[in-house]
Design a protein around this motif. Sequence first.
Motif, mmCIF file in Angstrom:
data_model
loop_
_atom_site.group_PDB
_atom_site.id
_atom_site.type_symbol
_atom_site.label_atom_id
_atom_site.label_comp_id
_atom_site.label_asym_id
_atom_site.label_seq_id
_atom_site.Cartn_x
_atom_site.Cartn_y
_atom_site.Cartn_z
ATOM 1 N N LEU A 1 0.823 -1.203 0.000
ATOM 2 C CA LEU A 1 0.000 0.000 0.000
ATOM 3 C C LEU A 1 0.862 1.261 0.000
ATOM 4 O O LEU A 1 0.514 2.268 -0.628
ATOM 5 N N THR A 2 1.993 1.209 0.699
ATOM 6 C CA THR A 2 2.909 2.345 0.728
ATOM 7 C C THR A 2 3.419 2.658 -0.670
ATOM 8 O O THR A 2 3.444 3.824 -1.105
ATOM 9 N N LEU A 3 3.822 1.621 -1.401
ATOM 10 C CA LEU A 3 4.329 1.801 -2.766
ATOM 11 C C LEU A 3 3.216 2.242 -3.709
ATOM 12 O O LEU A 3 3.404 3.126 -4.557
ATOM 13 N N GLU A 4 2.048 1.622 -3.584
ATOM 14 C CA GLU A 4 0.936 1.890 -4.499
ATOM 15 C C GLU A 4 0.417 3.311 -4.373
ATOM 16 O O GLU A 4 0.083 3.965 -5.372
ATOM 17 N N HIS A 5 0.360 3.828 -3.146
ATOM 18 C CA HIS A 5 -0.295 5.118 -2.908
ATOM 19 C C HIS A 5 0.665 6.228 -2.488
ATOM 20 O O HIS A 5 0.217 7.345 -2.212
ATOM 21 N N GLY A 6 1.938 5.925 -2.431
ATOM 22 C CA GLY A 6 2.896 6.957 -2.050
ATOM 23 C C GLY A 6 2.702 7.443 -0.631
ATOM 24 O O GLY A 6 2.878 8.638 -0.344
ATOM 25 N N ALA A 7 2.354 6.534 0.254
ATOM 26 C CA ALA A 7 2.104 6.915 1.649
ATOM 27 C C ALA A 7 3.399 7.345 2.329
ATOM 28 O O ALA A 7 4.482 6.822 2.036
ATOM 29 N N THR A 8 3.280 8.304 3.239
ATOM 30 C CA THR A 8 4.447 8.796 3.966
ATOM 31 C C THR A 8 4.313 8.638 5.483
ATOM 32 O O THR A 8 5.318 8.596 6.181
ATOM 33 N N ARG A 9 3.082 8.554 5.981
ATOM 34 C CA ARG A 9 2.878 8.437 7.431
ATOM 35 C C ARG A 9 1.982 7.247 7.751
ATOM 36 O O ARG A 9 1.117 6.854 6.964
ATOM 37 N N TYR A 10 2.212 6.691 8.932
ATOM 38 C CA TYR A 10 1.437 5.550 9.423
ATOM 39 C C TYR A 10 0.943 5.902 10.814
ATOM 40 O O TYR A 10 1.732 6.043 11.759
ATOM 41 N N PHE A 11 -0.389 6.092 10.940
ATOM 42 C CA PHE A 11 -0.972 6.381 12.245
ATOM 43 C C PHE A 11 -1.207 5.063 12.991
ATOM 44 O O PHE A 11 -2.066 4.265 12.609
ATOM 45 N N ALA A 12 -0.435 4.847 14.036
ATOM 46 C CA ALA A 12 -0.476 3.574 14.752
ATOM 47 C C ALA A 12 -1.713 3.462 15.627
ATOM 48 O O ALA A 12 -2.159 4.442 16.239
ATOM 49 N N HIS A 13 -2.261 2.256 15.682
ATOM 50 C CA HIS A 13 -3.310 1.952 16.652
ATOM 51 C C HIS A 13 -2.669 1.902 18.035
ATOM 52 O O HIS A 13 -1.516 1.485 18.192
ATOM 53 N N ARG A 14 -3.419 2.308 19.039
ATOM 54 C CA ARG A 14 -2.845 2.387 20.389
ATOM 55 C C ARG A 14 -2.407 1.028 20.925
ATOM 56 O O ARG A 14 -1.593 0.960 21.852
ATOM 57 N N ARG A 15 -2.915 -0.075 20.348
ATOM 58 C CA ARG A 15 -2.527 -1.395 20.840
ATOM 59 C C ARG A 15 -1.374 -2.018 20.049
ATOM 60 O O ARG A 15 -0.926 -3.115 20.373
ATOM 61 N N GLU A 16 -0.913 -1.367 19.018
ATOM 62 C CA GLU A 16 0.175 -1.939 18.228
ATOM 63 C C GLU A 16 1.483 -1.914 19.024
ATOM 64 O O GLU A 16 1.808 -0.919 19.675
ATOM 65 N N SER A 17 2.241 -2.990 18.930
ATOM 66 C CA SER A 17 3.462 -3.119 19.717
ATOM 67 C C SER A 17 4.587 -2.290 19.120
ATOM 68 O O SER A 17 4.634 -2.039 17.906
ATOM 69 N N ALA A 18 5.519 -1.868 19.974
ATOM 70 C CA ALA A 18 6.663 -1.075 19.525
ATOM 71 C C ALA A 18 7.528 -1.874 18.555
ATOM 72 O O ALA A 18 8.049 -1.335 17.567
ATOM 73 N N GLU A 19 7.686 -3.166 18.807
ATOM 74 C CA GLU A 19 8.502 -4.007 17.926
ATOM 75 C C GLU A 19 7.897 -4.096 16.528
ATOM 76 O O GLU A 19 8.605 -3.989 15.518
ATOM 77 N N LYS A 20 6.592 -4.290 16.453
ATOM 78 C CA LYS A 20 5.914 -4.354 15.155
ATOM 79 C C LYS A 20 6.068 -3.041 14.404
ATOM 80 O O LYS A 20 6.341 -3.026 13.193
ATOM 81 N N LEU A 21 5.885 -1.918 15.089
ATOM 82 C CA LEU A 21 5.986 -0.619 14.442
ATOM 83 C C LEU A 21 7.403 -0.329 13.974
ATOM 84 O O LEU A 21 7.602 0.269 12.905
ATOM 85 N N ARG A 22 8.378 -0.764 14.732
ATOM 86 C CA ARG A 22 9.772 -0.584 14.322
ATOM 87 C C ARG A 22 10.058 -1.370 13.042
ATOM 88 O O ARG A 22 10.711 -0.868 12.113
ATOM 89 N N THR A 23 9.537 -2.590 12.983
ATOM 90 C CA THR A 23 9.710 -3.411 11.786
ATOM 91 C C THR A 23 9.046 -2.767 10.577
ATOM 92 O O THR A 23 9.612 -2.732 9.479
ATOM 93 N N LEU A 24 7.827 -2.244 10.758
ATOM 94 C CA LEU A 24 7.117 -1.579 9.673
ATOM 95 C C LEU A 24 7.900 -0.370 9.160
ATOM 96 O O LEU A 24 8.021 -0.155 7.942
ATOM 97 N N SER A 25 8.432 0.420 10.069
ATOM 98 C CA SER A 25 9.169 1.614 9.681
ATOM 99 C C SER A 25 10.425 1.258 8.891
ATOM 100 O O SER A 25 10.729 1.873 7.863
ATOM 101 N N GLU A 26 11.162 0.246 9.364
ATOM 102 C CA GLU A 26 12.394 -0.161 8.691
ATOM 103 C C GLU A 26 12.111 -0.746 7.316
ATOM 104 O O GLU A 26 12.893 -0.552 6.376
ATOM 105 N N ALA A 27 10.979 -1.450 7.174
ATOM 106 C CA ALA A 27 10.663 -2.118 5.908
ATOM 107 C C ALA A 27 10.050 -1.184 4.880
ATOM 108 O O ALA A 27 10.142 -1.445 3.673
#
Length: 405
Positions: free
Chosen positions: A288-314
Motif C-alpha cells: 500500500l505504501t508503494l501503491e499510494h505513495g504513503a508517507t505516514r502511518y498512524f499507529a493503533h494504540r494497541r500496536e506493539s513497539a517491535e511491530k511498528l519498528r519493523t514496519l518503519s524499517e521495511a
Amino acid sequence: MVTPSASTLAFVESPVQLLNVLEWAHAEAATTPGGAPLLGAVPRQPGRSAGRGPAGAAAAAGAAGSAAAHAPDRPAGAGSWLRIVVLPPTDPMSRGQLRRMAGLARDEGYELVWQEARGGRLAPLKALAALARDVRAARRVVVGDPFSRYVQLLLTLVRAEELVVVDDGTATMEFVAQTARGERLVRWHRVGGGGLPGRVRELAYAPVSATARRRFTPAANAGRRVEVFSSMPVTVHSGMTLRVNEFAWTRGRFGPPRLTKGTDLVGTSLVETGVVDPARYLDAVRALTLEHGATRYFAHRRESAEKLRTLSEATGLEIVRPDLPLELIARRGPVGRTIVSFPSTVVHTLPYALTGTGVTVAVCDVDPAWLTGSASPRARSFLAGVTETARDVHRLPAQTASAAG
C-alpha cells in the motif's frame, strides 16, 4: 460531604468511548427541548437525519415527544447532569489518550471520575463498592463497551429505566446482531479456550451475562428503554432507538484541517488480536505504501513497539503515535488528502468527521489468506461486512496490496 449523584452516569474504558460519550452529550443537549444549554464552545450544527432506515426515521419523528417525556431532570449547569466514570485499562498508550480526552471532557464542563478497576485481585471489587451508590441512583446509564465484563457486572446494580450504548468501534455491529438473535455477548475475534478452568469461569459468570442480555433488551412493560448512538451501519431491533453519531461536536470543536499532498495509512490491531498474520500484514502495508505513495502511518494504540519498528524499517514510513483518537487528530490536521485503512472503525467514522474537507477515505480488503489459523470463524465475514457497509469511502481490493509488492 456527599456529592449529589448525577441523573446520567456514563462508563468508558477507552479514549474512543469517551469521545463518543462527548458526541452523545452534545447531540442530547442540542435536541432535547428545554434541556441543558448547548456547550458554550460548540456551535449548533445544521439539522441532519437522526437515523437510518425505518428505525432512524421513527426516532427522528418522535424525538421531541420522547425526549420531553423521558429525559432525566437536568440541573442548570451545562454539564452537571452528566457524570463520566473512566475505568482505565492498564496499557500506557490507552491511559495517556484517556487522560487527554478527560481534559477535553472537563473543558466542556462535565464532571469526570477516574476510577481504577484493574491492576489487582481486589481492584474490581473496590471499584464496584465505590460506584454502587451512583449506579443505583442514576436515572440513565451510558456505556461504551457492552462486551466488557466489568460493565456487565455494573449493570446488575442498575435501576435506571434508560440505557444508552455508544460506539466502541465496530463492536457495535456485533452487539446489535447478537442481541437481535438472543445470543450471549461474545467479541467477534474471541476464540474459545482456557480448558476446564475457562469453562468453570464461564459457568460462574453466566448469571451476570444473562442479566446484561436482559438489560440490553428493551421492554415497555418493564420500563426498559435502550438507545444505540452509533456511526456504524446498524439496524436496531425489538424497540431499540437508533441515533446516528455524525461527529457534530468534533466538527464544531476542531478544524477544518490543513491538507497535505501525501497519503496517510491507518494502522490496525488485527495482528495483536491474533486475526491477521504478522508477515502478511507487513507485506500489505509495504504494498500500500508503494501503491499510494504513503508517507505516514498512524499507529493503533494497541500496536506493539517491535511491530511498528519493523514496519518503519521495511517501508520508510513515519510512525505517528496519536495522543488522541484519530477522528480528532485528522480533524485537527494536518492530514493527507487520502487516508487508507484496513477494515476498522475509522472507515465509518472518518467520513463523518471529515465531511466537506476534501479528504478521500479508502479501505483495503483483508484477503482471507492473511488470516491466522487461530482466527475466529467469524473473522472473515465480519471484516468483509465492515468494508462492504462503509459509506463514502473508496474500496481497494486485497489483491491490489498483494500485486503491488
